[in-house]
Design an enzyme around this catalytic site. Structure first.
Site, PDB file in Angstrom:
ATOM      1  N   CYS A  91       0.840  -1.206   0.000  1.00  0.00           N
ATOM      2  CA  CYS A  91       0.000   0.000   0.000  1.00  0.00           C
ATOM      3  C   CYS A  91       0.870   1.250   0.000  1.00  0.00           C
ATOM      4  O   CYS A  91       2.098   1.178   0.040  1.00  0.00           O
ATOM      5  CB  CYS A  91      -0.929   0.013   1.204  1.00  0.00           C
ATOM      6  N   CYS A  94       3.406   1.747   2.718  1.00  0.00           N
ATOM      7  CA  CYS A  94       4.675   1.016   2.513  1.00  0.00           C
ATOM      8  C   CYS A  94       5.663   1.891   1.745  1.00  0.00           C
ATOM      9  O   CYS A  94       6.854   1.956   2.073  1.00  0.00           O
ATOM     10  CB  CYS A  94       4.442  -0.264   1.699  1.00  0.00           C
ATOM     11  N   ASP A 503      13.295  30.312 -28.991  1.00  0.00           N
ATOM     12  CA  ASP A 503      14.527  30.671 -29.687  1.00  0.00           C
ATOM     13  C   ASP A 503      14.205  30.638 -31.187  1.00  0.00           C
ATOM     14  O   ASP A 503      13.259  29.968 -31.607  1.00  0.00           O
ATOM     15  CB  ASP A 503      15.612  29.652 -29.338  1.00  0.00           C
ATOM     16  N   ASP A 699      17.234  25.071 -28.548  1.00  0.00           N
ATOM     17  CA  ASP A 699      17.913  23.884 -29.082  1.00  0.00           C
ATOM     18  C   ASP A 699      19.424  23.948 -28.981  1.00  0.00           C
ATOM     19  O   ASP A 699      20.109  22.961 -29.246  1.00  0.00           O
ATOM     20  CB  ASP A 699      17.524  23.687 -30.557  1.00  0.00           C
ATOM     21  N   ASP A 703      21.218  28.475 -25.412  1.00  0.00           N
ATOM     22  CA  ASP A 703      19.905  28.546 -24.759  1.00  0.00           C
ATOM     23  C   ASP A 703      19.910  27.890 -23.375  1.00  0.00           C
ATOM     24  O   ASP A 703      18.917  27.997 -22.640  1.00  0.00           O
ATOM     25  CB  ASP A 703      18.842  27.830 -25.616  1.00  0.00           C
TER      26      ASP A 703
END
Length: 810
Positions: A91, A94, A503, A699, A703
């Site tokens: 459960c 736990c 960007d 990318d 950045d």
């Protein structure tokens, strides 16, 4: 070692913590100043030569919380992140117990246990703790983890789950079979001869054999001074069984008092049967939440065709493939490694990685990825990345970590789960006491039944499954659609985005710049070889385009090459200094610019072309027009994001005119040109200061600072590795329309979590008082313990089933 502080001797401990190399003396000095301010540190020494921090702390001070403080100084400690399968959980309580056990172990930085995926995500310092030490700590708490690593680890885990399901299924069938006659006798034929003995015979194996694990686990919890769902089941069924056995052997104890000696064997047997059935259905449903991982794992072929030194084909196992091997991939076969096409042409189905249905053409020198399917011709592939280093393996690892991570809302649920079972036991005792006082003639029997019903109906499992099952399905669905989500927090947070920064190069545009024209002052191209030689040393993508355009020119040796961030480069040839970059670079160095060049530049900029200047130390010599095609999906993505009510900003290092033209063509309202990497990060902070939830999409390496600063960071899959490492979400295909999809997925997932939590809380809030008998004074209704067991079993199944609905939503 003891340390004296005034008149008091303080017992201390010393630790040596490895860290990542510190770049410069200024950073080192800053870290030392911050460390000196930490009150928990009695002494410290930075060994910068061996990259080790030696610290001394009070023995009463825990190391784990201190590690977070150490890292906040800018010191990057060397840690390892692992995901281990967890065994013996029953459960949510736990999961909380295991998490706290691991977290309190010396050397562990952070830990999170996911009840739904049955996994432990742990970050630790290998120099201070080994996996086997964590395993022992978990075993002492009554559970277990699998730390053995192998190439077939996923298969081994799958086999463990399959075996667990088979065992549970077998127990459930037997429990239901044996409980059925007990229930029939108990409800309809109690007056038949030897009814109690018949129920005793059928109930005993259900309790002691089929339900044995409940009692064993409850005992383990008791020894470690904790409690979980097994505690509730063991108490309720154990009390019902013992009370029934006592009444069967000693009925005179009650008959002397003028009372009837009732037996409740059916309650004990049927409760165990229902709970086992519930766990079986829950296990089946939980297995369905991880189908995305199974699909990804299924993309890995077991064997490959190797071309040996003699040009002969032979079949080898996937784990035997080495870097630089040459593999043959026939039509219809799955590609086993990340590599480069050495021979052949074909179309590759990359939909399982990128979510894009259109096959991609491949020829010599093109990249291919593991898990994709070769459709048309045969290919010879040069293996570049194999095994756990392939893109597919990294995606699987990221999805597993994300599915095992915790959403912020889960922290509240964990706090409730940690006190849930003790609270229920207290409520059951209060229920027993109230019924004993006000229960009348049959007070004891009613007290016992009501207390048992309270213990049975309470369900922390539904609470524990509410968030992780939704996260598992959401992350898996994202992966199937080419959206790689790194953690639950970013998935939960994405729905709140109200400002999104894009960007330009490689994000809005293709990221494949091409030189359209080079205009030389006075038509003098005699120095083109110098321009090519300088650009050949540059790592900028625009430089590569220039080199390709003037490919026929010779190259010469360049001296003093220096890259200037946000400006360009400078170098020396034949004693003369040359500049290649933007107009600011020339202005800052006092370079004269001819009016004819400026007129040409203005025309190019209006056409959204980027301009590169080439100059010596006195005059501008040439201008280069470079364009980068706008992605076909960019305009659609911008429109969809506008429909979601999100403000869009484009940030670029390009010139004002080019930025304006790109923004106009794509429909972006706000843009900033000529931005340096730090300017982008500062712009993110500016929007955050206005109370906006900011997402950054990029990318490139430039950045990465802005990505790290943003609330939600999204990287393009075809960009730099650094950007993808920093970002919390990656669009594998670099298609911008995946961003609105990711936001929609976030909204659906969070809505599902809220629904799950609502039903889990409502179930317990309504169910527990009814079980206690709150309706009895009004209408005489008392809930049967057997029905309580059925309701408890179904509550968990309903939560998991609701999470699975996410799979079929668009």
């Amino acid at each position: 070692m003891p340390k004296t502080n005034g008149m008091t001797t303080v017992s201390t401990s010393t630790f040596s913590l490895p860290f990542q190399q510190i770049g410069d003396k200024q950073t080192l000095h800053s870290i030392e100043e911050k460390l000196a301010l930490l009150p928990a540190l009695m002494s410290f020494k930075i060994d910068n030569k061996n990259n080790v921090l030696h610290i001394e702390i009070d023995n009463h001070q825990k190391l784990s919380p201190l590690i977070t403080e150490l890292q906040s100084t800018g010191l990057q400690l060397k840690t390892t992140k692992k995901v281990y399968p967890v065994l013996e959980m029953s459960c949510a309580a736990c999961a909380t117990s295991i998490e706290n056990t691991v977290k309190s172990t010396q050397g562990v930085v952070n830990s999170a246990v996911n009840f739904a995926s049955e996994s432990l995500n742990v970050e630790f310092i290998p120099a201070l703790i080994r996996p086997d030490e964590m395993k022992r700590a978990v075993q002492d708490a009554g559970y277990d983890i699998v730390i053995e690593e192998s190439e077939n680890e996923a298969e081994m885990i799958e086999n463990l789950h399959r075996e667990k399901y088979k065992t549970l299924k077998r127990k459930t069938i037997w429990a239901v079979t044996l409980s059925l006659p007990v229930m029939i006798v108990g409800m309809f034929f109690m007056d038949m001869p030897h009814a109690s003995w018949i129920m005793f015979v059928f109930t005993t194996p259900v309790v002691f054999i089929l339900g044995r694990d409940f009692y064993v686990n409850a005992w383990k919890q008791l020894k470690s001074r904790s409690s979980n769902m097994d505690t509730l089941v063991a108490l309720s069924t154990g009390i019902a069984y013992v009370f029934s056995v006592f009444n069967m052997f000693f009925p005179q104890f009650w008959t002397h008092k003028g009372l009837e000696a009732h037996v409740y064997f059916e309650a004990a047997a049927v409760i165990i049967a229902f709970i086992l059935l519930g766990r079986l259905l829950e296990e089946k449903a939980k297995g369905n939440t991880s189908t995305a991982i199974k699909k990804l794992m299924g993309l890995q072929p077991k064997t490959v065709q190797l071309i040996d030194e003699n040009g002969l084909e032979k079949t080898i196992k996937i784990e035997d493939v080495q870097i630089d091997d040459i593999l043959l991939v026939k039509p219809g076969e799955k590609i086993a490694v990340d590599g480069i096409v050495e021979l052949g042409t074909s179309f590759i189905d990359e939909s399982m990685l990128s979510g894009e249905p259109i096959p991609v053409g491949k020829e010599k020198d093109d990249k291919v990825f593991a898990g994709t399917i070769n459709q048309k011709g045969s290919l010879r592939i040069h293996a570049v990345k194999v095994g756990k280093n392939t893109l597919l393996s990294q995606i699987i690892k990221t999805v597993q970590e994300a599915q095992g991570s915790k959403a912020p809302v889960q922290n509240i649920v964990d706090k409730i789960a940690s006190v849930f079972v003790p609270t229920i036991i207290v409520i059951a005792i209060i229920t027993f006491a109230v019924w004993m006082i006000f229960g009348g003639e049959h007070a004891f029997a009613q007290s016992l039944l009501s207390a048992i019903t309270v213990l049975v109906i309470a369900c922390p499992c539904a609470l524990g499954l509410a968030t992780p099952t939704a996260i598992m399905v959401g992350v898996g669905k994202g992966a199937e659609n080419g959206i790689l989500i790194k953690d639950a927090e970013s998935l939960e947070f994405s729905k709140k985005i109200d400002a999104l920064i894009l960007d330009k190069t490689g994000t809005i545009t293709e990221g494949k710049p091409q030189v359209n024209h080079i205009f030389w002052k006075n038509q003098d191209e005699s120095q083109s070889f110098i321009l090519k030689s300088i650009e050949k040393q540059s790592e900028h993508p625009l430089a590569d385009a220039v080199v390709k355009f003037i490919d026929e020119a010779e190259t010469v040796t360049i001296l003093g090459f220096e890259s200037i961030t946000g400006r360009g480069v400078r170098a020396i040839y034949d004693g003369v200094k040359y500049f290649v970059g933007n107009q600011q670079l020339l202005t800052e160095n006092g370079v004269a610019i001819d009016s004819t060049l400026e007129e040409k530049v203005n025309l190019w900029k209006e056409d959204a072309q980027t301009v590169i200047w080439f100059a010596d130390e006195k005059n501008a010599l040439a201008i280069v027009a470079v364009s980068d095609k706008i992605k076909s999906s960019s305009k659609d993505a911008v429109d969809q994001l506008h429909q979601l009510g999100i403000e869009l900003y484009m940030l670029t290092g390009d010139n004002e005119q080019s930025a304006k033209a790109i923004a106009s063509r794509t429909g972006i309202d706000h843009y900033q040109a000529e931005m340096l990497p730090q300017d982008k990060a500062d712009f993110v902070k500016k929007l955050q200061a206005q109370g906006k939830i900011v997402a950054m999409v990029g990318d490139g390496i430039n950045d990465s600072t802005a990505l790290a600063t943003a609330d939600v960071s999204i990287a393009m899959g075809k960009g730099s590795d650094i950007a993808m490492d920093v970002a919390k979400m990656t669009i594998i295909s670099s298609d911008l329309t995946k961003i609105p999809q990711a936001i929609q997925l976030s909204k659906q997932t969070v809505a599902t979590i809220k629904q799950n939590l609502f039903w889990a809380f409502i179930y317990n809030i309504i169910g527990i008082p009814i079980a206690a008998g709150v309706l009895y004074p009004f209408n005489g209704f008392l809930l049967n313990p057997m029905l309580a067991g059925a309701a408890m079993a179904m509550s968990s199944v309903s939560v998991v089933s609701n999470s699975l609905r996410l799979k079929w939503k668009k």
